[in-house]
Scaffold this motif. Structure first.
Motif, PDB file in Angstrom:
ATOM      1  N   GLY A  41       5.775  -6.421  12.748  1.00 40.16           N
ATOM      2  CA  GLY A  41       6.278  -5.690  13.907  1.00 40.16           C
ATOM      3  C   GLY A  41       6.180  -6.517  15.170  1.00 40.16           C
ATOM      4  O   GLY A  41       7.083  -6.487  16.026  1.00 40.16           O
ATOM      5  N   VAL A  42       5.082  -7.268  15.312  1.00 40.69           N
ATOM      6  CA  VAL A  42       4.911  -8.159  16.457  1.00 40.69           C
ATOM      7  C   VAL A  42       5.969  -9.260  16.434  1.00 40.69           C
ATOM      8  O   VAL A  42       6.592  -9.573  17.452  1.00 40.69           O
ATOM      9  CB  VAL A  42       3.503  -8.783  16.451  1.00 40.69           C
ATOM     10  N   THR A  43       6.200  -9.823  15.240  1.00 33.13           N
ATOM     11  CA  THR A  43       7.197 -10.889  15.099  1.00 33.13           C
ATOM     12  C   THR A  43       8.571 -10.397  15.516  1.00 33.13           C
ATOM     13  O   THR A  43       9.302 -11.086  16.252  1.00 33.13           O
ATOM     14  CB  THR A  43       7.245 -11.386  13.642  1.00 33.13           C
ATOM     15  N   VAL A  49       0.255  -2.388  15.574  1.00 31.91           N
ATOM     16  CA  VAL A  49       1.330  -2.522  14.591  1.00 31.91           C
ATOM     17  C   VAL A  49       1.006  -3.702  13.675  1.00 31.91           C
ATOM     18  O   VAL A  49       0.152  -4.532  13.988  1.00 31.91           O
ATOM     19  CB  VAL A  49       2.700  -2.746  15.268  1.00 31.91           C
ATOM     20  N   ARG A  50       1.713  -3.779  12.572  1.00 31.29           N
ATOM     21  CA  ARG A  50       1.528  -4.906  11.665  1.00 31.29           C
ATOM     22  C   ARG A  50       2.130  -6.167  12.259  1.00 31.29           C
ATOM     23  O   ARG A  50       2.963  -6.118  13.162  1.00 31.29           O
ATOM     24  CB  ARG A  50       2.179  -4.598  10.310  1.00 31.29           C
ATOM     25  N   ARG A  51       1.719  -7.307  11.709  1.00 26.40           N
ATOM     26  CA  ARG A  51       2.168  -8.585  12.272  1.00 26.40           C
ATOM     27  C   ARG A  51       3.684  -8.725  12.229  1.00 26.40           C
ATOM     28  O   ARG A  51       4.274  -9.327  13.118  1.00 26.40           O
ATOM     29  CB  ARG A  51       1.505  -9.747  11.522  1.00 26.40           C
ATOM     30  N   GLN A  99      -0.413 -13.885  16.747  1.00 29.44           N
ATOM     31  CA  GLN A  99       0.233 -12.680  16.231  1.00 29.44           C
ATOM     32  C   GLN A  99      -0.794 -11.667  15.757  1.00 29.44           C
ATOM     33  O   GLN A  99      -0.611 -10.451  15.927  1.00 29.44           O
ATOM     34  CB  GLN A  99       1.190 -13.043  15.095  1.00 29.44           C
ATOM     35  N   GLU A 100      -1.885 -12.136  15.183  1.00 29.07           N
ATOM     36  CA  GLU A 100      -2.933 -11.225  14.729  1.00 29.07           C
ATOM     37  C   GLU A 100      -3.533 -10.470  15.914  1.00 29.07           C
ATOM     38  O   GLU A 100      -3.757  -9.260  15.857  1.00 29.07           O
ATOM     39  CB  GLU A 100      -4.030 -11.998  13.999  1.00 29.07           C
ATOM     40  N   SER A 115      -1.117  -7.877  17.160  1.00 27.27           N
ATOM     41  CA  SER A 115      -1.030  -6.714  16.277  1.00 27.27           C
ATOM     42  C   SER A 115      -2.142  -5.716  16.592  1.00 27.27           C
ATOM     43  O   SER A 115      -1.946  -4.504  16.526  1.00 27.27           O
ATOM     44  CB  SER A 115      -1.085  -7.140  14.803  1.00 27.27           C
ATOM     45  N   HIS A 116      -3.341  -6.230  16.959  1.00 30.00           N
ATOM     46  CA  HIS A 116      -4.432  -5.347  17.378  1.00 30.00           C
ATOM     47  C   HIS A 116      -4.095  -4.689  18.717  1.00 30.00           C
ATOM     48  O   HIS A 116      -4.358  -3.501  18.921  1.00 30.00           O
ATOM     49  CB  HIS A 116      -5.732  -6.131  17.523  1.00 30.00           C
ATOM     50  N   VAL A 149       8.078  -0.639  20.081  1.00 25.43           N
ATOM     51  CA  VAL A 149       7.203  -1.808  20.136  1.00 25.43           C
ATOM     52  C   VAL A 149       7.665  -2.810  21.185  1.00 25.43           C
ATOM     53  O   VAL A 149       6.838  -3.394  21.910  1.00 25.43           O
ATOM     54  CB  VAL A 149       7.114  -2.475  18.747  1.00 25.43           C
TER      55      VAL A 149
END
Length: 246
Positions: free
Chosen positions: A183-185, A179-181, A170-171, A174-175, A146
Motif C-alpha cells: 500500500g505504501v509502494t 497499511v501493508r508495504r 517502506q517498513e 507502513s507503521h 492512503v
C-alpha cells in the motif's frame, strides 16, 4: 517579553528567566534513527525537546503491530504525560528522524514545572495540540485514502524537520500509515508519478509542496490551524483562562 532563541519552539516560547532556570538541567543529545526512547508501561526517565530530530509515537496492537498516533518535532516535547501527573508511557516513542534534542531528567522537569507558571502554560498548550493530533490522526486513518494520508504525513514531517528531504523506509511508512508495504509502494508511486515527491533508496524528497498540500486531506490544515491558534492564544499578553471563560 525577553526570550532567548532556541531551536525547540516550546523552549523558545519561555521567558528568559524561566529558560535559564531550565538550562542547568538540559543536555544536548544525539537522536539516532530507530532509537527507542520509551516503551508502553515503562517509566519516563527523561523528557526530550527535539531540535531537528523527529519522534514517532506508536501504539502497539497485539504486542507486535505498531501504528503511529502522533509525531513530535521541534514544536514540542517527548514525555508529555509527566505534565499530567502520569509517570509511565502509554506508547512507544521511536526516533524517526535523526538529529539532536535537549534532554532533561524527569524529576528535574517536574521540579521546574511545579514552580514555573510559564512552563505550565506551554506544556498544557502543547498537550492540547498533541491530543488534537492524536484524535485527528485516528479519524484520518479511518476515513481517508492512503495517498491523501501519505501526503498529509509528509507535510507534517517537513514542517517539523524544516527540510524537503528526509530518510524513510517502506517498513517505517507502513507503521506510520497502518497499511501493508504494498500500500505504501502504491501510494508513494502515485505521488511520484504526479511529480510531487521523489522516493529512492529510503529517501523521500518533496518536489512540489503546494501540489502535495492539494493532494493531502483536510487533516493537515486542521492540525496546522489548531497549533497556530494555540500559539496565538499563549503569545497574547491579554489572554488568561479567566478572560477566556468570560
Amino acid at each position: 517579553m525577553n526570550r532567548i532563541p532556541a531551536a525547540n519552539s516550546l523552549l523558545a516560547a519561555l521567558p528568559r528567566k524561566n529558560y535559564l532556570r531550565l538550562l542547568a538541567g538540559l543536555e544536548l543529545v544525539t537522536m539516532n534513527f530507530g532509537e527507542v526512547l520509551y516503551e508502553p508501561e515503562q517509566p519516563i526517565r527523561h523528557v526530550y525537546f527535539p531540535n531537528d530530530s523527529l519522534v514517532s509515537l506508536l501504539t502497539l496492537v497485539d504486542g507486535r503491530m505498531a501504528l503511529e498516533v502522533g509525531i513530535v518535532g521541534r514544536e514540542g516535547m517527548d514525555g508529555v504525560p509527566l505534565a499530567l501527573g502520569i509517570y509511565v508511557s502509554s506508547v512507544r516513542a521511536l526516533v524517526q528522524g535523526g538529529g539532536t534534542a535537549m534532554r532533561m531528567k524527569s524529576e528535574s522537569l517536574l521540579r521546574e514545572f511545579r514552580n514555573s507558571p510559564p512552563l505550565q502554560r506551554e506544556l498544557y498548550r502543547y498537550t492540547h495540540v498533541l491530543m488534537a493530533q492524536v484524535t485527528q490522526t485516528a479519524a484520518c486513518n479511518r476515513f481517508h485514502v492512503v495517498e491523501a494520508r501519505l501526503a498529509r504525513w509528509l507535510l507534517m514531517t517537513r514542517d517539523r524537520v524544516r527540510s524537503d528531504q528526509f530518510r524513510l523506509t517502506q517498513e517505517f511508512l507502513s507503521h506510520m500509515l497502518g497499511v501493508r508495504r504494498v500500500g505504501v509502494t502504491n501510494a508513494a508511486g502515485t505521488l511520484q508519478r504526479r511529480k510531487l515527491i521523489r522516493y529512492s533508496r529510503g529517501v523521500i524528497s518533496i518536489l512540489d509542496g503546494k501540489g502535495l498540500e492539494a493532494a493531502s486531506c483536510q487533516c493537515y490544515q486542521i492540525l496546522k490551524n489548531v497549533q497556530n491558534l494555540a500559539q496565538d492564544a499563549n503569545s497574547d499578553r491579554k489572554y488568561s483562562p479567566i478572560a477566556a471563560v468570560a
